[in-house]
Design a protein around this motif. Structure first.
Motif, PDB file in Angstrom:
ATOM      1  N   ALA A 202      63.754  20.719  39.020  1.00 21.91           N
ATOM      2  CA  ALA A 202      63.765  22.411  37.669  1.00 21.91           C
ATOM      3  C   ALA A 202      63.458  23.469  38.678  1.00 21.91           C
ATOM      4  O   ALA A 202      62.441  23.920  38.025  1.00 21.91           O
ATOM      5  CB  ALA A 202      63.247  21.459  36.777  1.00 21.91           C
ATOM      6  N   PHE A 281      69.258  21.297  31.853  1.00 18.33           N
ATOM      7  CA  PHE A 281      68.351  21.329  33.625  1.00 18.33           C
ATOM      8  C   PHE A 281      67.335  22.883  32.143  1.00 18.33           C
ATOM      9  O   PHE A 281      66.757  23.593  32.386  1.00 18.33           O
ATOM     10  CB  PHE A 281      69.337  22.301  34.253  1.00 18.33           C
ATOM     11  CG  PHE A 281      68.269  22.979  35.504  1.00 18.33           C
ATOM     12  CD1 PHE A 281      66.892  22.658  35.620  1.00 18.33           C
ATOM     13  CD2 PHE A 281      69.057  23.962  35.909  1.00 18.33           C
ATOM     14  CE1 PHE A 281      66.316  23.365  36.095  1.00 18.33           C
ATOM     15  CE2 PHE A 281      68.140  24.640  37.305  1.00 18.33           C
ATOM     16  CZ  PHE A 281      66.770  24.845  36.594  1.00 18.33           C
ATOM     17  N   GLN A 284      64.596  22.297  30.281  1.00 17.05           N
ATOM     18  CA  GLN A 284      63.635  21.293  30.943  1.00 17.05           C
ATOM     19  C   GLN A 284      63.241  22.956  30.874  1.00 17.05           C
ATOM     20  O   GLN A 284      61.869  22.656  31.478  1.00 17.05           O
ATOM     21  CB  GLN A 284      64.475  21.063  32.579  1.00 17.05           C
ATOM     22  CG  GLN A 284      63.286  20.233  32.873  1.00 17.05           C
ATOM     23  CD  GLN A 284      63.117  19.075  34.012  1.00 17.05           C
ATOM     24  OE1 GLN A 284      64.302  19.863  34.602  1.00 17.05           O
ATOM     25  NE2 GLN A 284      62.900  19.126  34.717  1.00 17.05           N
TER      26      GLN A 284
END
Length: 400
Positions: A202, A281, A284
């Protein structure tokens, strides 16, 4: 890139030039752009949708200096030794570095008597390299400059670049220059952040104006083939939170190593070429923003003092996407003289000299230079010994 359709997967909002640290009087003339990223449905290249003009990013006063990090100094010394021992073995072999910055890599080759030339558009960085004994051409690398270099210096056995190739939206111009300048049996070696690591951990702040492309082995393989070259080797390297060194040659001039196919297969298993992977992603990234702002707000409201550590390019993405300003982080300390006394891009957080960090120590330090965490934390043991705590935000928000 390949003219295939690009599907957006994240919008990080209105962002500034990441390395444009401002004098107070420059605030009203600041340049912004929309930092949105997508993935090509055909070649799987991850790329920005609205590029920042190159001239806005890489100006004469570009402040980044590679040599401020001991880890990077060690890395590039090793790169130089490896190139010298394996490729630059002829008495007249030439190495050209694209984006040579302050000469951190070429300095080692210069000291060894290797014929070399750095190409960098930043006059300030070039001056620092020249002071190290490095030859530098202040220019962008493209077919025009490559043609002029060929006329004055001859062909290059090695063309090297670190964390630069991904910056050029019109990447064809770089490869046309490489094609013009490289010897028939030469290699083009470039290092860049690896999108697989960015997704896995991340590292969303690796997305900023300069990183127009986020490379994967599969997408680079397709890219260089389209541009008339062959990807013959890849190697994972640890710098900047995870990067890959790509070795490119003229088709058929070098044996293609098994590492290329192996990494392409690994990427397929982890869904690195799939749109849904990046949509996850993106979700996140939203969670990190929510958690980080909540933590900083709670600490401020509790009377705790938080400062930023490392006025990095990445910090522009974090502070602007999350809406972090001087109300939450009063200042950022940094060792780079060119950034000190200025304001951070977009968020306008004051940047102070490194000495401000311990005068006095804060309660918490937001580690914006997390890719140098091991080096920094070893250096700042006294901060922790006196009760200080580090705030990290990738792959998730936490206090250590």
């Amino acid at each position: 890139m390949c003219a295939g359709p690009v599907r957006e997967w994240v919008d990080l909002g209105r962002q500034p030039v990441s390395n444009a640290f401002l004098k107070p009087e420059e605030v009203d003339s600041e340049t912004f752009f929309r930092l949105a990223v997508g993935i090509c449905a055909d070649c799987t290249m991850v790329q920005q949708l609205e590029p920042m003009p190159t001239d806005n990013m890489f100006r004469a006063d570009y402040p980044y200096r590679s040599s401020t990090s001991a880890g990077l100094r060690s890395h590039f010394e090793e790169v130089a030794r490896q190139l010298r021992d394996t490729e630059l073995t002829g008495v007249d072999d030439l190495v050209v570095e694209i984006g040579s910055n302050d000469g951190i890599m070429l300095h080692t080759l210069s000291a060894a008597g290797v014929r070399h030339l750095g190409v960098d558009p930043s006059a300030g960085a070039a001056a620092a390299a020249v002071a190290r004994g490095v030859r530098v051409r202040v220019d962008f690398f493209d077919e025009r400059s490559a043609t002029e270099i060929l006329a004055t210096d001859g062909p290059a056995k090695v063309i090297f670049s670190a964390n630069t190739v991904s910056h050029v939206a019109d990447i064809d111009t770089v490869f046309r220059g490489v094609d013009r300048l490289l010897t028939p049996d030469g290699i083009f070696v470039f290092e860049d952040r690896y999108v697989s690591d960015i997704v896995e951990y991340a590292y969303f702040d690796q997305i900023y104006d300069e990183h127009f492309y986020l490379f994967a082995v599969r997408s680079v393989d397709a890219m260089v083939a389209r541009l008339g070259f062959e990807l013959v080797d890849v190697e994972r390297i640890p710098i900047h939170g995870g990067s890959v060194r790509y070795t490119v040659a003229r088709p058929g001039s070098r044996e293609r190593r098994p590492s290329v196919a192996r990494m392409v297969e690994e990427e397929a298993r982890y869904g690195i070429g799939e749109h849904e992977t990046y949509l996850r992603f993106g979700r996140q990234i939203e969670r990190i923003r929510t958690d980080l702002v909540a933590l900083l707000t709670d600490l401020r409201d509790a009377g705790r003092r938080v400062v930023g550590y490392g006025a990095t390019s990445k910090s522009a993405t974090v502070t602007n996407y999350c809406g972090i300003g001087p109300d939450l982080v009063p200042f950022i300390c940094d060792t780079t003289p060119e950034k000190q006394g200025r304001l951070s891009p977009g968020a306008h957080i004051p940047v102070r000299p490194y000495a401000a960090f311990s005068d006095p120590y804060p309660d918490y330090a937001l580690l914006l230079a997390w890719n140098h965490a091991e080096e920094i934390m070893a250096k700042e043991r006294q901060f922790v010994e006196q009760g200080g705590r580090w705030i990290l935000y990738v792959p998730h928000v936490r206090i250590v």
